[in-house]
Write a protein that holds these residues in place. Structure first.
Motif, mmCIF file in Angstrom:
data_model
loop_
_atom_site.group_PDB
_atom_site.id
_atom_site.type_symbol
_atom_site.label_atom_id
_atom_site.label_comp_id
_atom_site.label_asym_id
_atom_site.label_seq_id
_atom_site.Cartn_x
_atom_site.Cartn_y
_atom_site.Cartn_z
ATOM 1 N N GLU A 121 0.822 -1.215 0.000
ATOM 2 C CA GLU A 121 0.000 0.000 0.000
ATOM 3 C C GLU A 121 0.852 1.260 0.000
ATOM 4 O OE1 GLU A 121 -3.375 0.362 2.581
ATOM 5 O OE2 GLU A 121 -3.756 -1.794 2.471
ATOM 6 N N GLY A 122 2.064 1.171 0.545
ATOM 7 C CA GLY A 122 2.944 2.336 0.616
ATOM 8 C C GLY A 122 3.660 2.666 -0.680
ATOM 9 N N THR A 123 3.545 1.821 -1.680
ATOM 10 C CA THR A 123 4.178 2.079 -2.976
ATOM 11 C C THR A 123 3.514 3.298 -3.605
ATOM 12 O OG1 THR A 123 4.635 -0.275 -3.296
ATOM 13 C CG2 THR A 123 4.659 1.110 -5.260
ATOM 14 N N PRO A 124 4.317 4.262 -4.080
ATOM 15 C CA PRO A 124 3.716 5.458 -4.679
ATOM 16 C C PRO A 124 3.063 5.162 -6.031
ATOM 17 C CG PRO A 124 6.096 5.537 -4.906
ATOM 18 C CD PRO A 124 5.775 4.332 -4.064
ATOM 19 N N GLU A 125 2.156 6.019 -6.409
ATOM 20 C CA GLU A 125 1.547 5.926 -7.736
ATOM 21 C C GLU A 125 2.653 6.212 -8.767
ATOM 22 O OE1 GLU A 125 -1.527 4.919 -7.459
ATOM 23 O OE2 GLU A 125 -1.544 5.375 -5.335
ATOM 24 N N PRO A 126 2.589 5.626 -9.953
ATOM 25 C CA PRO A 126 3.647 5.826 -10.958
ATOM 26 C C PRO A 126 3.501 7.146 -11.722
ATOM 27 C CG PRO A 126 2.047 4.244 -11.757
ATOM 28 C CD PRO A 126 1.649 4.578 -10.346
ATOM 29 N N LEU A 127 3.365 8.238 -10.977
ATOM 30 C CA LEU A 127 3.163 9.553 -11.593
ATOM 31 C C LEU A 127 4.391 10.033 -12.356
ATOM 32 C CD1 LEU A 127 1.196 11.248 -8.687
ATOM 33 C CD2 LEU A 127 0.287 10.470 -10.888
ATOM 34 N N VAL A 128 5.595 9.707 -11.868
ATOM 35 C CA VAL A 128 6.811 10.137 -12.553
ATOM 36 C C VAL A 128 6.893 9.476 -13.925
ATOM 37 C CG1 VAL A 128 9.341 10.130 -12.477
ATOM 38 C CG2 VAL A 128 8.036 10.652 -10.404
ATOM 39 N N LEU A 129 6.571 8.192 -13.990
ATOM 40 C CA LEU A 129 6.595 7.487 -15.274
ATOM 41 C C LEU A 129 5.516 8.025 -16.211
ATOM 42 C CD1 LEU A 129 8.082 5.370 -16.888
ATOM 43 C CD2 LEU A 129 6.585 3.646 -15.919
ATOM 44 N N LEU A 130 4.355 8.370 -15.679
ATOM 45 C CA LEU A 130 3.306 8.970 -16.497
ATOM 46 C C LEU A 130 3.791 10.308 -17.067
ATOM 47 C CD1 LEU A 130 0.420 8.856 -17.617
ATOM 48 C CD2 LEU A 130 -0.330 10.007 -15.517
ATOM 49 N N GLY A 131 4.453 11.110 -16.249
ATOM 50 C CA GLY A 131 5.015 12.375 -16.725
ATOM 51 C C GLY A 131 6.049 12.153 -17.819
ATOM 52 N N LEU A 132 6.843 11.111 -17.667
ATOM 53 C CA LEU A 132 7.861 10.788 -18.670
ATOM 54 C C LEU A 132 7.214 10.500 -20.023
ATOM 55 C CD1 LEU A 132 10.890 8.466 -18.261
ATOM 56 C CD2 LEU A 132 9.322 8.080 -20.122
ATOM 57 N N VAL A 133 6.168 9.667 -20.061
ATOM 58 C CA VAL A 133 5.560 9.335 -21.348
ATOM 59 C C VAL A 133 4.854 10.551 -21.960
ATOM 60 C CG1 VAL A 133 5.427 6.860 -20.919
ATOM 61 C CG2 VAL A 133 3.461 8.295 -20.365
ATOM 62 N N LEU A 134 4.335 11.438 -21.140
ATOM 63 C CA LEU A 134 3.726 12.656 -21.676
ATOM 64 C C LEU A 134 4.791 13.569 -22.284
ATOM 65 C CD1 LEU A 134 1.095 13.435 -18.906
ATOM 66 C CD2 LEU A 134 0.679 12.473 -21.185
ATOM 67 N N ASP A 135 5.937 13.715 -21.600
ATOM 68 C CA ASP A 135 7.035 14.516 -22.149
ATOM 69 C C ASP A 135 7.575 13.889 -23.429
ATOM 70 O OD1 ASP A 135 6.840 16.419 -20.147
ATOM 71 O OD2 ASP A 135 8.395 15.494 -18.894
ATOM 72 N N MET A 136 7.691 12.562 -23.461
ATOM 73 C CA MET A 136 8.140 11.868 -24.655
ATOM 74 C C MET A 136 7.166 12.123 -25.805
ATOM 75 S SD MET A 136 8.574 7.767 -25.231
ATOM 76 C CE MET A 136 6.833 7.535 -24.896
ATOM 77 N N THR A 137 5.875 12.140 -25.512
ATOM 78 C CA THR A 137 4.858 12.406 -26.534
ATOM 79 C C THR A 137 5.053 13.792 -27.133
ATOM 80 O OG1 THR A 137 3.315 10.952 -25.403
ATOM 81 C CG2 THR A 137 2.371 12.504 -26.987
ATOM 82 N N LYS A 138 5.396 14.766 -26.308
ATOM 83 C CA LYS A 138 5.649 16.126 -26.812
ATOM 84 C C LYS A 138 6.856 16.143 -27.746
ATOM 85 C CE LYS A 138 3.662 18.198 -22.706
ATOM 86 N NZ LYS A 138 3.965 18.863 -21.434
ATOM 87 N N ASP A 139 7.902 15.382 -27.404
ATOM 88 C CA ASP A 139 9.077 15.280 -28.281
ATOM 89 C C ASP A 139 8.691 14.646 -29.621
ATOM 90 O OD1 ASP A 139 10.703 16.357 -26.297
ATOM 91 O OD2 ASP A 139 11.683 14.452 -25.809
ATOM 92 N N ILE A 140 7.878 13.607 -29.572
ATOM 93 C CA ILE A 140 7.443 12.916 -30.788
ATOM 94 C C ILE A 140 6.596 13.848 -31.644
ATOM 95 C CG2 ILE A 140 5.987 11.060 -31.668
ATOM 96 C CD1 ILE A 140 7.016 9.391 -29.219
ATOM 97 N N GLU A 141 5.707 14.585 -31.001
ATOM 98 C CA GLU A 141 4.869 15.537 -31.727
ATOM 99 C C GLU A 141 5.743 16.571 -32.446
ATOM 100 O OE1 GLU A 141 1.362 18.798 -30.883
ATOM 101 O OE2 GLU A 141 2.843 18.410 -29.325
ATOM 102 N N ALA A 142 6.723 17.137 -31.735
ATOM 103 C CA ALA A 142 7.611 18.128 -32.349
ATOM 104 C C ALA A 142 8.352 17.541 -33.539
ATOM 105 C CB ALA A 142 8.606 18.658 -31.302
ATOM 106 N N HIS A 143 8.798 16.313 -33.405
ATOM 107 C CA HIS A 143 9.494 15.636 -34.501
ATOM 108 C C HIS A 143 8.561 15.466 -35.711
ATOM 109 C CE1 HIS A 143 11.967 12.695 -36.616
ATOM 110 N NE2 HIS A 143 10.880 11.940 -36.705
ATOM 111 N N LEU A 144 7.340 15.020 -35.471
ATOM 112 C CA LEU A 144 6.407 14.787 -36.574
ATOM 113 C C LEU A 144 5.977 16.087 -37.240
ATOM 114 C CD1 LEU A 144 4.233 11.975 -34.963
ATOM 115 C CD2 LEU A 144 5.889 11.723 -36.827
ATOM 116 N N LEU A 145 5.921 17.171 -36.497
ATOM 117 C CA LEU A 145 5.540 18.459 -37.077
ATOM 118 C C LEU A 145 6.635 19.035 -37.976
ATOM 119 C CD1 LEU A 145 3.641 20.107 -34.102
ATOM 120 C CD2 LEU A 145 2.677 19.271 -36.252
ATOM 121 N N LYS A 146 7.886 18.612 -37.734
ATOM 122 C CA LYS A 146 9.005 19.085 -38.578
ATOM 123 C C LYS A 146 8.946 18.503 -39.980
ATOM 124 C CE LYS A 146 12.419 19.556 -34.914
ATOM 125 N NZ LYS A 146 13.667 18.976 -34.380
ATOM 126 N N LYS A 147 8.331 17.324 -40.095
ATOM 127 C CA LYS A 147 8.295 16.625 -41.395
ATOM 128 C C LYS A 147 7.464 17.355 -42.406
ATOM 129 C CE LYS A 147 9.317 11.926 -40.178
ATOM 130 N NZ LYS A 147 8.887 10.564 -40.303
#
Length: 147
Positions: A121-147
């Motif tokens: 029960e004391g294990t934290p929610e995986p919020l840091v990992l969720l933030g990581l995938v959201l930041d990664m999504t922003k990088d992917i979006e920027a890459h796709l918009l350059k094309k």
């Protein structure tokens, strides 16, 4: 049995969501080059591409620490632009009995769902990992918009 949880976050993308789905489905090996601050390495261990039954692994940076996750591709739904990645090995399983990431895309939205079962029960929610995938999504979006 541990405490089960689900985190869901959607991020608006200016490129079409199907492009993000296609990148993960066909060109996931490019993600470390597109988002090097978050993803260090991607490898397919079983299968030729990201298909149901494929086994893949990621090396990534979480809160300044190098992490590793090996995943089984459980489901791909091309109509829903959905991929279900189940963790079968790696750092995340030290804290969670089960850990599944679902990515889906529609029109201008990409949604990440993390389904997990904590070991304690004391294990934290995986919020840091969720933030990581959201930041990664922003990088992917920027890459796709350059094309």
């Amino acid at each position: 049995m541990g405490v089960k949880g689900k985190l869901i976050a959607s991020v608006e993308v200016k490129c079409e969501g199907n492009l993000i789905h296609e990148l993960f489905h066909i060109h996931a090996h490019h993600v470390p080059n597109i988002s090097p601050n978050f993803i260090n390495h991607f490898e397919i261990h079983e299968g030729e591409t990201v298909k149901v039954g494929s086994v893949v692994s990621w090396s990534y940076n979480e809160a300044g620490q190098k992490r590793y996750m090996k995943q089984l591709i459980e489901d791909i739904d091309p109509d829903m632009k959905l991929i279900r990645w189940k963790a079968i090995e790696g750092d995340v399983l030290e804290s969670y009995n089960s850990f599944t990431i679902v990515t889906s895309s529609e029109h201008e939205w990409t949604t990440w769902t993390i389904e997990y079962e904590k070991k304690t029960e004391g294990t934290p929610e995986p919020l840091v990992l969720l933030g990581l995938v959201l930041d990664m999504t922003k990088d992917i979006e920027a890459h796709l918009l350059k094309k």
